[in-house]
Design an enzyme around this catalytic site. Sequence first.
Site, mmCIF file in Angstrom:
data_model
loop_
_atom_site.group_PDB
_atom_site.id
_atom_site.type_symbol
_atom_site.label_atom_id
_atom_site.label_comp_id
_atom_site.label_asym_id
_atom_site.label_seq_id
_atom_site.Cartn_x
_atom_site.Cartn_y
_atom_site.Cartn_z
ATOM 1 N N HIS A 75 52.661 42.394 35.646
ATOM 2 C CA HIS A 75 51.283 41.752 35.157
ATOM 3 C C HIS A 75 51.089 42.202 33.881
ATOM 4 C CE1 HIS A 75 47.294 40.167 36.150
ATOM 5 N NE2 HIS A 75 46.774 41.194 36.012
ATOM 6 N N ASP A 127 44.370 38.418 32.403
ATOM 7 C CA ASP A 127 43.819 38.726 33.659
ATOM 8 C C ASP A 127 42.133 38.384 33.852
ATOM 9 O OD1 ASP A 127 44.175 40.952 36.324
ATOM 10 O OD2 ASP A 127 42.265 41.216 35.573
ATOM 11 N N TYR A 156 34.234 40.689 40.401
ATOM 12 C CA TYR A 156 34.637 39.991 41.740
ATOM 13 C C TYR A 156 33.436 39.567 42.588
ATOM 14 C CZ TYR A 156 39.297 41.712 40.275
ATOM 15 O OH TYR A 156 40.491 41.888 39.519
#
Length: 340
Positions: free
Chosen positions: A312, A114, A247
């Site tokens: 994931h 990730d 982010y």
Amino acid sequence: MDPTKNRGEMEGIDHRMVSVNGITMHIAEKGPKEGTVVLLLHGFPDLWYTWRHQITALSSLGHRAVAPDLRGYGESDSPECFSEYTCLHLVGDLVALIDSVSGDQEKVFLVGHDWGAIVGWYLCLFRPEKIKGFVCLSVPYKPRNPKVKPVEGFKAVFGDDYYICRFQEPGKAEREIACADPRRVLKNIFIGRELGPPILPKDNPFGANPNPNCEQVKLPEWFSKEDLDYYVSKFKKTGFTGGLNYYRAMDLTWELTAPWTGAKIQVPVKFMTGDLDMVYTTPGVKEYIHGGGFAADVPNLQEVVVIEDAGHFANQEKPQEVTAHINDFFTKLQDNYKSF
């Protein structure tokens, strides 16, 4: 006695704090001091703990496994401003960490999942001389697009409610997570099997008013109540701002990396993903990975592995399979180094 503390001290894993790049970083480690260092990088919303199975298994195979809480997570320092979470800050942390733990080893093995994968790509791009090989989980290399900033590009393709776009406003996602209950949010993220790009509708992004039967959903065998309790205990202390700041710094990172436009990844790479991973099932990703684009951007891409019936968090869902792939790849590379 705090039961979550015992989870953190499981399997004889050692913990210590290391000063790196102006911050203090927590690391979990296990394995012989002379073992080749394997640096394991987690993603969002995660901790060193995501690698608990790999730390134990890799150390038993003679490696020295080192898994930090990255900047903004767990026991590591968490700067408040998102401008302190660019790729230069994150790679700077890791270069200092490698220098601290590697001793006389010139290079280390790298594993990332990730956001840990994204940071791993930047580490390979900026300092390839420090990496023997990179095993990347979930997120393939994404070359810099000089024509459009990342958030603007995501918004154009996936809309305003795409999760990365929704995370941009400081404080907003934190309030929404608190409203929905962090325990429920973490549980849904870890065990969810939603395919394709994650969308967070503005009216109820994290399920603040869930179906009454939602809480009755059983945890899978690979993710126990004690595992969830450990994550909840850590994020209850730190909040989610540190992870969300990754982010929020994406556009700033884009500005800072203009000199690397068109650059390729030159270290040996093995890529793994679950066939049910939300990244892998996002439109265009499979075509990029299997259609030649990925190999063109990563010329030393040696293998792509798609793990069946895994989402994931394949490293937690299929720990033995993932660990075997990691060890096989690094063993082959180590043998190649010895042959020179």
